[in-house]
Write an enzyme that holds these catalytic residues in place. Structure first.
Site, PDB file in Angstrom:
ATOM      1  N   SER A 188      38.548  30.526  32.143  1.00  0.00           N
ATOM      2  CA  SER A 188      38.257  30.972  33.639  1.00  0.00           C
ATOM      3  C   SER A 188      36.944  30.849  33.819  1.00  0.00           C
ATOM      4  CB  SER A 188      39.110  32.264  33.899  1.00  0.00           C
ATOM      5  OG  SER A 188      38.565  32.760  35.133  1.00  0.00           O
ATOM      6  N   ASN A 244      36.123  32.943  36.487  1.00  0.00           N
ATOM      7  CA  ASN A 244      35.992  34.200  37.062  1.00  0.00           C
ATOM      8  C   ASN A 244      35.132  35.235  36.407  1.00  0.00           C
ATOM      9  OD1 ASN A 244      36.740  36.781  38.112  1.00  0.00           O
ATOM     10  ND2 ASN A 244      38.476  35.681  39.449  1.00  0.00           N
ATOM     11  N   HIS A 256      34.539  37.964  37.076  1.00  0.00           N
ATOM     12  CA  HIS A 256      35.084  39.442  36.952  1.00  0.00           C
ATOM     13  C   HIS A 256      35.862  39.550  35.572  1.00  0.00           C
ATOM     14  CE1 HIS A 256      33.845  40.220  41.188  1.00  0.00           C
ATOM     15  NE2 HIS A 256      34.323  39.048  41.598  1.00  0.00           N
ATOM     16  N   ASP A 269      47.151  34.712  33.727  1.00  0.00           N
ATOM     17  CA  ASP A 269      47.951  34.417  34.982  1.00  0.00           C
ATOM     18  C   ASP A 269      48.215  35.454  35.604  1.00  0.00           C
ATOM     19  OD1 ASP A 269      48.271  32.185  36.901  1.00  0.00           O
ATOM     20  OD2 ASP A 269      50.371  32.647  36.585  1.00  0.00           O
ATOM     21  N   TYR A 306      43.551  40.686  45.975  1.00  0.00           N
ATOM     22  CA  TYR A 306      44.475  41.599  46.935  1.00  0.00           C
ATOM     23  C   TYR A 306      43.919  43.087  46.769  1.00  0.00           C
ATOM     24  CZ  TYR A 306      47.364  37.522  47.560  1.00  0.00           C
ATOM     25  OH  TYR A 306      47.864  36.080  47.858  1.00  0.00           O
ATOM     26  N   HIS A 340      47.180  46.268  35.915  1.00  0.00           N
ATOM     27  CA  HIS A 340      47.954  45.220  35.432  1.00  0.00           C
ATOM     28  C   HIS A 340      47.247  44.681  34.243  1.00  0.00           C
ATOM     29  CE1 HIS A 340      45.914  43.440  38.789  1.00  0.00           C
ATOM     30  NE2 HIS A 340      46.294  42.223  38.603  1.00  0.00           N
TER      31      HIS A 340
END
Length: 206
Positions: free
Chosen positions: A8, A10, A12, A71, A156, A182
């Site tokens: 990734s 990303n 974060h 994912d 989100y 999660h």
């Protein structure tokens, strides 16, 4: 020390994984660290498990190192599990958190609080080789608000409300989020799997 590549770009995700897997004796590398910045891996699976495995296998094949991929997505009950595996591109291309959140708000316009239940899901896969694959799934339940709250997090998070904490994910500190999210729950499961795998020893302090 083992080198493991996170599939990734990303920052974060890299930061969260580095913090929560710091006890293990391996160095977590980003795609930039291995010269693959901007790599776009197709995510055409119909489950989180399929997509995370596909991404991990591709990066492991390109680098020769074990790879970790995840994912993640939001599943809203009123929308029959949507946006699901399409969460990152819910509002279309190019990917935009702002556009995705706006579409979600509009999709649930007029839906009462009792019908706004949802869950965040993360599946993390560590691919070492074909006969050594670790898979961990984490979920957390919440509700979707009708407007954003909080300035932290991403995706989100400003809309995902956890009743027991009376906060959205965007209102949680990093430690609070890791404890219940999660991704945090999936990483905890991955930690348990790693602890049982002799290839990934726990660090010993001198």
């Amino acid at each position: 020390m083992n080198k493991v590549v996170l599939a990734s770009s990303n920052s974060h995700k890299l930061k969260e994984l580095q913090a929560m897997l710091s006890e293990f004796d391996f160095e977590l590398l980003s795609l930039s660290d291995v010269g693959l910045a901007g790599l776009d891996i197709p995510e055409d699976g119909d489950t989180f498990e399929a997509n995370s495995l596909q991404k991990a296998k591709v990066v492991a094949g390109l680098t020769g190192y074990p790879a970790i991929a995840d994912d993640s997505g939001l599943m809203v009950d009123h929308l029959n599990g949507a946006p699901g595996v399409y969460s990152a591109r819910y509002a279309g291309e190019p990917k935009s958190d702002k556009a995705n959140n706006a579409k979600l708000i509009e999709s649930l316009r007029g839906v009462p609080e009792s019908g706004r239940t949802a869950k965040f899901v993360t599946v993390i896969t560590l691919f070492v080789k074909e006969d050594q694959i670790l898979t961990a799934r984490g979920e957390v339940e919440g509700q979707i608000l009708s407007e954003e709250r909080g300035s932290g997090g991403f995706g989100y998070d400003p809309l995902f409300y956890v009743e027991s904490l009376d906060k959205t994910f965007a209102e949680l500190s990093g430690d609070e989020k890791n404890a219940i999210s999660h991704r945090g729950r999936a990483i905890l499961k991955l930690r348990s799997l790693l602890a049982e795998d002799h290839n990934f020893a726990v660090k010993h302090e001198d």
